[in-house]
Motif scaffolding. Structure first.
Motif, PDB file in Angstrom:
ATOM      1  N   LYS A 105      78.301  -8.865 -27.777  1.00 30.12           N
ATOM      2  CA  LYS A 105      77.287  -9.719 -27.183  1.00 30.12           C
ATOM      3  C   LYS A 105      77.499 -11.186 -27.530  1.00 30.12           C
ATOM      4  CE  LYS A 105      73.668  -6.186 -26.941  1.00 30.12           C
ATOM      5  NZ  LYS A 105      72.297  -5.797 -27.345  1.00 30.12           N
ATOM      6  N   SER A 106      78.138 -11.441 -28.650  1.00 30.96           N
ATOM      7  CA  SER A 106      78.417 -12.824 -29.046  1.00 30.96           C
ATOM      8  C   SER A 106      79.662 -13.383 -28.372  1.00 30.96           C
ATOM      9  CB  SER A 106      78.582 -12.897 -30.564  1.00 30.96           C
ATOM     10  OG  SER A 106      79.710 -12.127 -30.980  1.00 30.96           O
ATOM     11  N   GLY A 107      80.350 -12.571 -27.581  1.00 36.19           N
ATOM     12  CA  GLY A 107      81.537 -13.029 -26.880  1.00 36.19           C
ATOM     13  C   GLY A 107      82.838 -12.753 -27.601  1.00 36.19           C
ATOM     14  N   LYS A 108      82.799 -12.065 -28.740  1.00 38.01           N
ATOM     15  CA  LYS A 108      84.010 -11.774 -29.500  1.00 38.01           C
ATOM     16  C   LYS A 108      84.716 -10.563 -28.904  1.00 38.01           C
ATOM     17  CE  LYS A 108      85.727 -10.957 -34.193  1.00 38.01           C
ATOM     18  NZ  LYS A 108      86.668 -12.090 -34.108  1.00 38.01           N
ATOM     19  N   LEU A 109      86.033 -10.668 -28.767  1.00 38.72           N
ATOM     20  CA  LEU A 109      86.834  -9.587 -28.200  1.00 38.72           C
ATOM     21  C   LEU A 109      87.069  -8.520 -29.264  1.00 38.72           C
ATOM     22  CD1 LEU A 109      88.333  -8.675 -25.669  1.00 38.72           C
ATOM     23  CD2 LEU A 109      90.308 -10.000 -26.417  1.00 38.72           C
ATOM     24  N   ARG A 110      86.540  -7.321 -29.025  1.00 38.41           N
ATOM     25  CA  ARG A 110      86.613  -6.253 -30.021  1.00 38.41           C
ATOM     26  C   ARG A 110      87.772  -5.296 -29.768  1.00 38.41           C
ATOM     27  NH1 ARG A 110      80.715  -3.738 -30.056  1.00 38.41           N
ATOM     28  NH2 ARG A 110      81.756  -2.381 -31.582  1.00 38.41           N
ATOM     29  N   ALA A 111      88.112  -5.066 -28.489  1.00 36.23           N
ATOM     30  CA  ALA A 111      89.209  -4.158 -28.149  1.00 36.23           C
ATOM     31  C   ALA A 111      89.706  -4.496 -26.753  1.00 36.23           C
ATOM     32  CB  ALA A 111      88.766  -2.698 -28.211  1.00 36.23           C
ATOM     33  N   LEU A 112      90.980  -4.211 -26.516  1.00 37.90           N
ATOM     34  CA  LEU A 112      91.588  -4.487 -25.215  1.00 37.90           C
ATOM     35  C   LEU A 112      92.538  -3.346 -24.882  1.00 37.90           C
ATOM     36  CD1 LEU A 112      91.637  -6.929 -23.139  1.00 37.90           C
ATOM     37  CD2 LEU A 112      93.849  -7.472 -24.143  1.00 37.90           C
ATOM     38  N   PHE A 113      92.340  -2.729 -23.719  1.00 38.55           N
ATOM     39  CA  PHE A 113      93.164  -1.594 -23.306  1.00 38.55           C
ATOM     40  C   PHE A 113      93.922  -1.984 -22.047  1.00 38.55           C
ATOM     41  CE2 PHE A 113      93.745   2.352 -20.822  1.00 38.55           C
ATOM     42  CZ  PHE A 113      94.492   3.092 -21.728  1.00 38.55           C
ATOM     43  N   HIS A 114      95.254  -1.938 -22.116  1.00 39.97           N
ATOM     44  CA  HIS A 114      96.115  -2.343 -20.998  1.00 39.97           C
ATOM     45  C   HIS A 114      97.010  -1.170 -20.612  1.00 39.97           C
ATOM     46  CE1 HIS A 114      99.679  -4.941 -19.439  1.00 39.97           C
ATOM     47  NE2 HIS A 114      98.917  -4.509 -18.448  1.00 39.97           N
ATOM     48  N   VAL A 115      96.852  -0.703 -19.372  1.00 39.92           N
ATOM     49  CA  VAL A 115      97.668   0.395 -18.867  1.00 39.92           C
ATOM     50  C   VAL A 115      98.728  -0.175 -17.934  1.00 39.92           C
ATOM     51  CG1 VAL A 115      96.061   0.842 -16.954  1.00 39.92           C
ATOM     52  CG2 VAL A 115      97.610   2.640 -17.709  1.00 39.92           C
ATOM     53  N   TYR A 116      99.952   0.350 -17.999  1.00 41.31           N
ATOM     54  CA  TYR A 116     101.059  -0.237 -17.230  1.00 41.31           C
ATOM     55  C   TYR A 116     102.158   0.799 -17.052  1.00 41.31           C
ATOM     56  CZ  TYR A 116     102.815  -0.715 -22.001  1.00 41.31           C
ATOM     57  OH  TYR A 116     103.191  -0.448 -23.288  1.00 41.31           O
ATOM     58  N   ARG A 117     103.102   0.441 -16.211  1.00 40.98           N
ATOM     59  CA  ARG A 117     104.295   1.260 -16.032  1.00 40.98           C
ATOM     60  C   ARG A 117     105.485   0.307 -15.965  1.00 40.98           C
ATOM     61  NH1 ARG A 117     103.676   4.708 -11.126  1.00 40.98           N
ATOM     62  NH2 ARG A 117     102.174   5.772 -12.469  1.00 40.98           N
ATOM     63  N   ASP A 118     106.348   0.379 -16.979  1.00 44.09           N
ATOM     64  CA  ASP A 118     107.510  -0.500 -17.018  1.00 44.09           C
ATOM     65  C   ASP A 118     108.453  -0.195 -15.859  1.00 44.09           C
ATOM     66  OD1 ASP A 118     106.738  -1.917 -19.279  1.00 44.09           O
ATOM     67  OD2 ASP A 118     107.558  -0.387 -20.622  1.00 44.09           O
ATOM     68  N   GLU A 119     109.201  -1.215 -15.466  1.00 40.61           N
ATOM     69  CA  GLU A 119     110.142  -1.054 -14.360  1.00 40.61           C
ATOM     70  C   GLU A 119     111.152   0.053 -14.687  1.00 40.61           C
ATOM     71  OE1 GLU A 119     113.238  -3.776 -11.691  1.00 40.61           O
ATOM     72  OE2 GLU A 119     112.075  -4.667 -13.320  1.00 40.61           O
ATOM     73  N   GLY A 120     111.291   0.974 -13.750  1.00 39.94           N
ATOM     74  CA  GLY A 120     112.211   2.087 -13.931  1.00 39.94           C
ATOM     75  C   GLY A 120     111.591   3.278 -14.622  1.00 39.94           C
ATOM     76  N   ASP A 121     110.362   3.100 -15.172  1.00 45.68           N
ATOM     77  CA  ASP A 121     109.679   4.203 -15.856  1.00 45.68           C
ATOM     78  C   ASP A 121     109.041   5.151 -14.843  1.00 45.68           C
ATOM     79  OD1 ASP A 121     110.253   3.939 -18.458  1.00 45.68           O
ATOM     80  OD2 ASP A 121     108.274   3.294 -19.117  1.00 45.68           O
TER      81      ASP A 121
END
Length: 445
Positions: free
Chosen positions: A142-158
């Motif tokens: 609520k104070s604007g602090k980033l607590r966690a970040l989840f990034h899903v991706y697929r590398d080229e050729g994967d």
């Protein structure tokens, strides 16, 4: 450690987000839906007018994004070390200008959580990475602090999907055996955990809680329909339809008088009609009727009114979206630009300034860690933005002259109307005073 809860929240959020933002991305890219009009209209003209579009969505998003991309970074004090770090951050922003622009553009068109990572590139240099909001979820307090970040991706050729969960103390890399971009949470397994020496997540988040495109898309549909109708009307206006009445033909071999049977050319949609040789008959009324088509020019006013409405909803100057007429200047330019300038100032204060300032701070921390091998705090930094011109140079010069004639000092006028630096303005005023004094002594004044 069990990460199931945060993975479940992230995956479900991203699935719902993709459904919401996909139409916004489609309209920005020019993939406009052509659903306006009756069934008869769409069946008759869809193939003809499907490519007749005016993409105002891209224009308003790019205009708004361009206004909030910073032009540089400045230190809060005159300390040489802090000044050097501010210059390094300015150079970084110039080098990463495309990513900064992509970040602002993505935030404006998506209207949802948009993330920019501050990381190292393959060469080990600090770099900025704008991430597609459909592939990244941020958990913010609520104070604007980033607590966690989840990034899903697929590398080229994967073949399979991967993901990274960023936490203040570490980053966890996940792998899957699923080809889906957003597989079920139980499909993820931990590959490795990497300590985070900074003690905070090196990323910034902007969330506008809604996209300007939500209001612009319906009007853009109406604009496209008007353009498409004009295209069809224009063809009918250039090739009007005619009907011949009371004309008969005479067959001398049979001695029969009958109605003229026209032969219509299907290649032109029946607009080329051939009539056989006519033998006059006594007492019959003969006439040619031409059906009047609507004039295509009438649609120009409708289209400009729709573009004006789009500009009003997007808070951008109307003259940027109009296609006709001479460019405005002087007071008209000032008046047209004021809503845009007001929106820009508010947006910078509330959202973008904070995000870009945080990006500069994190980038400097990354830079210092690379140089020293230990986490260090960054000095207080702020970002600069290029001013938006709302008047011509000549009009501002005239306003400055009027202000000086009314008693305003030349230095103050140079700063106020022409944006001069205070030191340069004071120097110019002093030199002007010296020149006036020499002219007076020489008797030329």
């Amino acid at each position: 450690m069990d990460y199931t809860r945060i993975l479940t929240t992230a995956i479900s959020t991203l699935r719902a987000r993709g459904v919401k933002v996909e139409p916004r991305f489609a309209y920005y890219d020019g993939r406009h839906d052509c659903t306006l009009g009756s069934k008869a209209w769409n069946e008759s003209y869809r193939k003809v007018v499907a490519g007749v579009k005016d993409n105002q969505c891209r224009l308003i998003v790019d205009t708004r994004a361009d206004a909030v991309v910073p032009s540089g970074v400045e230190a809060a004090t005159d300390n040489p070390f802090e000044q050097a770090l501010a210059q390094w951050a300015t150079d970084l922003f110039e080098r990463e200008a495309d990513d900064l622009d992509e970040f602002a553009t993505t935030a404006e068109k998506s209207g949802t959580q948009t993330v920019m990572l501050v990381d190292y590139d393959e060469a080990g240099e600090v770099a900025l990475y704008a991430v597609d909001p459909r592939a990244v979820y941020a958990q913010v307090s609520k104070s604007g602090k980033l607590r966690a970040l989840f990034h899903v991706y697929r590398d080229e050729g994967d073949q399979f999907t991967s993901a990274t969960l960023y936490l203040p103390e570490k980053a966890i890399n996940f792998g899957t055996t699923s080809a889906q971009l957003l597989p079920a949470p139980e499909a993820f397994h931990v590959r490795e955990e990497i300590p985070n020496p900074l003690g905070e997540i090196a990323a910034v988040v902007v969330d506008l809680n809604g996209s300007v495109l939500d209001d612009a898309i319906p009007l853009n549909d109406m604009l496209n329909k008007s353009l498409q109708t004009q295209a069809v009307v224009g063809e009918s206006y250039a090739l009007p339809f005619r009907v011949y009445l009371g004309i008969e033909t005479y067959d001398p071999t049979q001695g029969v008088v009958g109605p003229a049977l026209p032969s219509m050319n299907p290649a032109t949609g029946g607009r080329d009609v051939s009539l056989p040789t006519v033998a006059d008959a006594e007492g019959d009324k003969r006439q040619v009727i031409q059906f009047d088509s609507p004039e295509p020019e009438k649609y120009l006013a409708e289209q400009d009114s729709l573009r004006t409405a789009i500009a009003r909803l997007a808070h951008i100057p109307t003259h940027l979206v109009q296609l006709g007429g001479a460019p405005i200047s002087g007071d008209a330019l000032e008046i047209a630009s004021m809503p845009f300038v007001g929106w820009q100032a508010a947006a910078i204060r509330t959202t973008y300034r904070r995000a870009f300032r945080e990006a500069a701070r994190l980038a400097v921390r990354r830079h210092l860690y690379k140089l020293t091998g230990r986490p260090m705090d960054a000095p207080a930094l702020d970002v600069k933005f290029a001013p938006i011109a709302t008047s011509t140079t000549s009009s501002r010069v005239q306003q400055m002259r009027d202000a000086v004639d009314a008693g305003m000092s030349l230095a103050d006028a140079l700063v106020e109307f022409l944006g001069w630096d205070r030191e340069a303005a004071d120097l110019a005023e002093a030199r002007t005073a010296e020149a006036s004094a020499r002219a007076f002594d020489a008797g030329t004044v």
